[in-house]
Structures are given as C-alpha cells and as structure tokens.
Design a protein around this motif. Structure first.
Motif, PDB file in Angstrom:
ATOM      1  N   HIS A   1       7.197   0.204  -2.284  1.00 28.22           N
ATOM      2  CA  HIS A   1       6.083   0.107  -3.393  1.00 28.22           C
ATOM      3  C   HIS A   1       4.875  -0.348  -2.718  1.00 28.22           C
ATOM      4  CE1 HIS A   1       8.571   0.675  -6.669  1.00 28.22           C
ATOM      5  NE2 HIS A   1       9.490   0.289  -5.953  1.00 28.22           N
ATOM      6  N   PHE A   2       3.702  -0.055  -3.390  1.00 28.32           N
ATOM      7  CA  PHE A   2       2.125  -0.482  -2.706  1.00 28.32           C
ATOM      8  C   PHE A   2       2.074  -1.930  -3.148  1.00 28.32           C
ATOM      9  CE2 PHE A   2       1.183   4.012  -2.634  1.00 28.32           C
ATOM     10  CZ  PHE A   2       0.452   4.109  -1.533  1.00 28.32           C
TER      11      PHE A   2
ATOM     12  N   GLN B   1     -12.838   4.192  -6.735  1.00 31.35           N
ATOM     13  CA  GLN B   1     -11.765   5.154  -7.048  1.00 31.35           C
ATOM     14  C   GLN B   1     -10.435   4.746  -6.244  1.00 31.35           C
ATOM     15  OE1 GLN B   1     -14.055   8.693  -6.042  1.00 31.35           O
ATOM     16  NE2 GLN B   1     -13.926   9.166  -7.970  1.00 31.35           N
ATOM     17  N   THR B   2     -10.380   4.455  -5.121  1.00 34.20           N
ATOM     18  CA  THR B   2      -9.214   4.049  -4.446  1.00 34.20           C
ATOM     19  C   THR B   2      -8.711   2.783  -5.067  1.00 34.20           C
ATOM     20  OG1 THR B   2     -10.248   5.090  -2.294  1.00 34.20           O
ATOM     21  CG2 THR B   2      -8.395   3.318  -2.048  1.00 34.20           C
ATOM     22  N   GLN B   3      -9.522   1.895  -5.438  1.00 33.40           N
ATOM     23  CA  GLN B   3      -8.889   0.667  -5.671  1.00 33.40           C
ATOM     24  C   GLN B   3      -8.224   1.156  -7.211  1.00 33.40           C
ATOM     25  OE1 GLN B   3      -9.542  -2.585  -4.512  1.00 33.40           O
ATOM     26  NE2 GLN B   3      -7.827  -3.160  -6.037  1.00 33.40           N
ATOM     27  N   ALA B   4      -8.644   1.815  -7.977  1.00 35.58           N
ATOM     28  CA  ALA B   4      -8.407   2.226  -9.225  1.00 35.58           C
ATOM     29  C   ALA B   4      -6.821   2.921  -9.044  1.00 35.58           C
ATOM     30  CB  ALA B   4      -9.267   3.203 -10.308  1.00 35.58           C
ATOM     31  N   SER B   5      -6.974   3.951  -7.837  1.00 36.86           N
ATOM     32  CA  SER B   5      -5.542   4.572  -7.701  1.00 36.86           C
ATOM     33  C   SER B   5      -4.485   3.752  -7.299  1.00 36.86           C
ATOM     34  CB  SER B   5      -5.820   5.640  -6.762  1.00 36.86           C
ATOM     35  OG  SER B   5      -6.592   6.384  -7.193  1.00 36.86           O
ATOM     36  N   LEU B   6      -4.957   2.721  -6.447  1.00 35.14           N
ATOM     37  CA  LEU B   6      -3.795   1.603  -5.942  1.00 35.14           C
ATOM     38  C   LEU B   6      -3.290   0.798  -7.099  1.00 35.14           C
ATOM     39  CD1 LEU B   6      -2.470   0.037  -3.718  1.00 35.14           C
ATOM     40  CD2 LEU B   6      -4.562  -1.086  -3.246  1.00 35.14           C
ATOM     41  N   ARG B   7      -4.223   0.310  -7.972  1.00 32.60           N
ATOM     42  CA  ARG B   7      -3.658  -0.419  -9.276  1.00 32.60           C
ATOM     43  C   ARG B   7      -2.756   0.675 -10.139  1.00 32.60           C
ATOM     44  NH1 ARG B   7      -5.986  -5.298  -9.486  1.00 32.60           N
ATOM     45  NH2 ARG B   7      -7.890  -5.525  -8.496  1.00 32.60           N
ATOM     46  N   LYS B   8      -3.108   1.942 -10.064  1.00 32.08           N
ATOM     47  CA  LYS B   8      -2.463   2.892 -11.006  1.00 32.08           C
ATOM     48  C   LYS B   8      -1.134   3.118 -10.242  1.00 32.08           C
ATOM     49  CE  LYS B   8      -2.586   7.757 -12.590  1.00 32.08           C
ATOM     50  NZ  LYS B   8      -3.179   8.872 -12.458  1.00 32.08           N
ATOM     51  N   HIS B   9      -0.988   3.103  -9.159  1.00 33.04           N
ATOM     52  CA  HIS B   9       0.469   3.404  -8.061  1.00 33.04           C
ATOM     53  C   HIS B   9       1.350   2.093  -8.624  1.00 33.04           C
ATOM     54  CE1 HIS B   9      -1.333   6.703  -6.312  1.00 33.04           C
ATOM     55  NE2 HIS B   9      -1.819   6.185  -5.127  1.00 33.04           N
ATOM     56  N   ILE B  10       0.752   0.864  -8.675  1.00 34.06           N
ATOM     57  CA  ILE B  10       1.597  -0.150  -8.803  1.00 34.06           C
ATOM     58  C   ILE B  10       1.665   0.008 -10.122  1.00 34.06           C
ATOM     59  CG2 ILE B  10       1.546  -2.770  -9.024  1.00 34.06           C
ATOM     60  CD1 ILE B  10      -0.507  -2.429  -6.392  1.00 34.06           C
ATOM     61  N   GLN B  11       1.144  -0.067 -11.109  1.00 31.56           N
ATOM     62  CA  GLN B  11       1.419  -0.055 -12.637  1.00 31.56           C
ATOM     63  C   GLN B  11       2.355   0.850 -12.980  1.00 31.56           C
ATOM     64  OE1 GLN B  11      -2.179   0.325 -15.210  1.00 31.56           O
ATOM     65  NE2 GLN B  11      -0.980  -0.160 -16.783  1.00 31.56           N
TER      66      GLN B  11
ATOM     67  N   TRP C   1       4.678   2.284 -11.418  1.00 34.65           N
ATOM     68  CA  TRP C   1       6.349   1.865 -11.279  1.00 34.65           C
ATOM     69  C   TRP C   1       6.581   0.832 -12.187  1.00 34.65           C
ATOM     70  CZ3 TRP C   1      10.231   3.473  -8.290  1.00 34.65           C
ATOM     71  CH2 TRP C   1      10.132   4.171  -7.560  1.00 34.65           C
ATOM     72  N   GLN C   2       5.677  -0.155 -12.639  1.00 34.65           N
ATOM     73  CA  GLN C   2       6.072  -1.198 -13.858  1.00 34.65           C
ATOM     74  C   GLN C   2       6.537  -0.412 -15.048  1.00 34.65           C
ATOM     75  OE1 GLN C   2       2.731  -3.713 -13.199  1.00 34.65           O
ATOM     76  NE2 GLN C   2       3.465  -4.708 -11.579  1.00 34.65           N
ATOM     77  N   GLU C   3       5.760   0.411 -15.211  1.00 37.13           N
ATOM     78  CA  GLU C   3       6.130   1.286 -16.617  1.00 37.13           C
ATOM     79  C   GLU C   3       6.936   2.124 -16.855  1.00 37.13           C
ATOM     80  OE1 GLU C   3       2.118   2.320 -17.561  1.00 37.13           O
ATOM     81  OE2 GLU C   3       1.331   0.511 -18.105  1.00 37.13           O
TER      82      GLU C   3
END
Length: 180
Positions: free
Chosen positions: A13-14, A42-52, A54-56
């Motif tokens: 996981h990231f 955009q990279t920051q948003a992508s990183l947060r999206k990658h993490i979220q 998985w959680q969902e």
C-alpha cells in the motif's frame, strides 16, 4: 492490509510519505505520455485516492517495490474504470524499469489478487492503441480484445478477462495479510 511478494517485486500500500517518488513518476512526460503528466496537486490527489480506494474497496493501486533495490519503481493495481462499475487493471512504471517484464509480473499478481482474494468476476484493461508495450502486457496476462472504446477523453482499445476464462500461472505469489 495485504501485501504481495513476487519473484522480483513487493506490492504494498501507498503511504503519504511516497509523494515525492510518485510525483517524479507522474510528472515525467515520457512515462505519462499516454496518461498525461500530473501536477503536484494532481499527484497529491491521486495519492490520497490510492490510499482511500483500498480503505473503501479492499483493492486498489499498489506501490511497486523492486526487491533488489528496495526502491518504489511504479504502481500497479485495480480501480474502477471511469464512470462504470467495472474494475480496471492499471500500471505505470519508471522508465529505467521498462522492458524487463516487471509490468507483466506485477499485473499477473494483481489479477491473482483480484480473482482469488477479492473474488471479482471480471477485470478489464484499456490502453491507447499506439501504446504497444502496454497492449502487449495486457495480452500477456491473458486479457482478450473486446472493442475500441473511449475513456479518460481518449480513444482506447478495451480488453477483458473473466475469472472463468483466466488461467493463473505458477509464478511466485505470496500474499501476506498480517504485516508485522
């Protein structure tokens, strides 16, 4: 959270600490030629999206770590195809790791996870027709051409494989669900 080990890679996981490495990857015009380079925001948003994600959903993008160097060399995983309920295989790798079979290795592990652990019935993949290397990876992992399509503001080729059609290989795949 699960991690996967293959012959040459670790898929994990990231974390937010990987922003700089991910930004180097996502801002590289050659690497992102068919996906379009991303800004810091955009990279920051992508990183947060990658993490979220998985959680969902219990699946998402993995940070791909090369075992020999312990460096993050890209990302590979599953996400929802734009404006659909379909699950899509996707990957991006640092140029210095192209043409080594690593995208194929990570994609095979990702399909195993999607079919064996998440119990998905079908996984799709898309690519720009001109992106011959990506199309070849999609074909190598057993996906079959379905149609030409339009996603992410681009004309693409659309591939898919069902769990029933998919044939897992005997490549190294170690799933770790409890990480110490």
């Amino acid at each position: 959270m699960p991690e996967i080990e293959t012959a040459r890679l670790r898929l994990r996981h990231f974390t937010l600490e990987e922003f700089d490495v991910l930004y180097c990857l996502y801002s590289n015009a050659e690497v992102m030629r068919y996906l379009s380079p991303r800004t810091r925001e955009q990279t920051q948003a992508s990183l947060r999206k990658h993490i979220q994600h998985w959680q969902e959903n219990n699946f998402g993008m993995w940070a791909v770590i090369h075992k020999d160097s312990d460096n993050m060399i890209g990302r590979c995983g599953l996400g929802f195809l734009e404006n659909t309920p379909e699950v899509e295989l996707g990957y991006v790798f640092d140029k210095s790791y192209w043409q080594m079979g690593l995208a194929t290795e990570a994609s095979i592990a990702t399909l195993k996870y999607g079919f064996l652990e998440v119990k998905l019935d079908r996984i799709v993949a898309i690519a720009h027709p001109q992106n011959v290397a990506s199309v070849r990876v999609i074909q190598k992992v057993g996906m079959k051409y379905q149609k030409n399509a339009h996603f992410y503001n681009s004309d693409v080729v659309y591939y898919a494989v069902t769990r029933k059609e998919w044939h897992p290989d005997d490549s190294l795949y170690i799933l770790q669900t409890e990480i110490a």
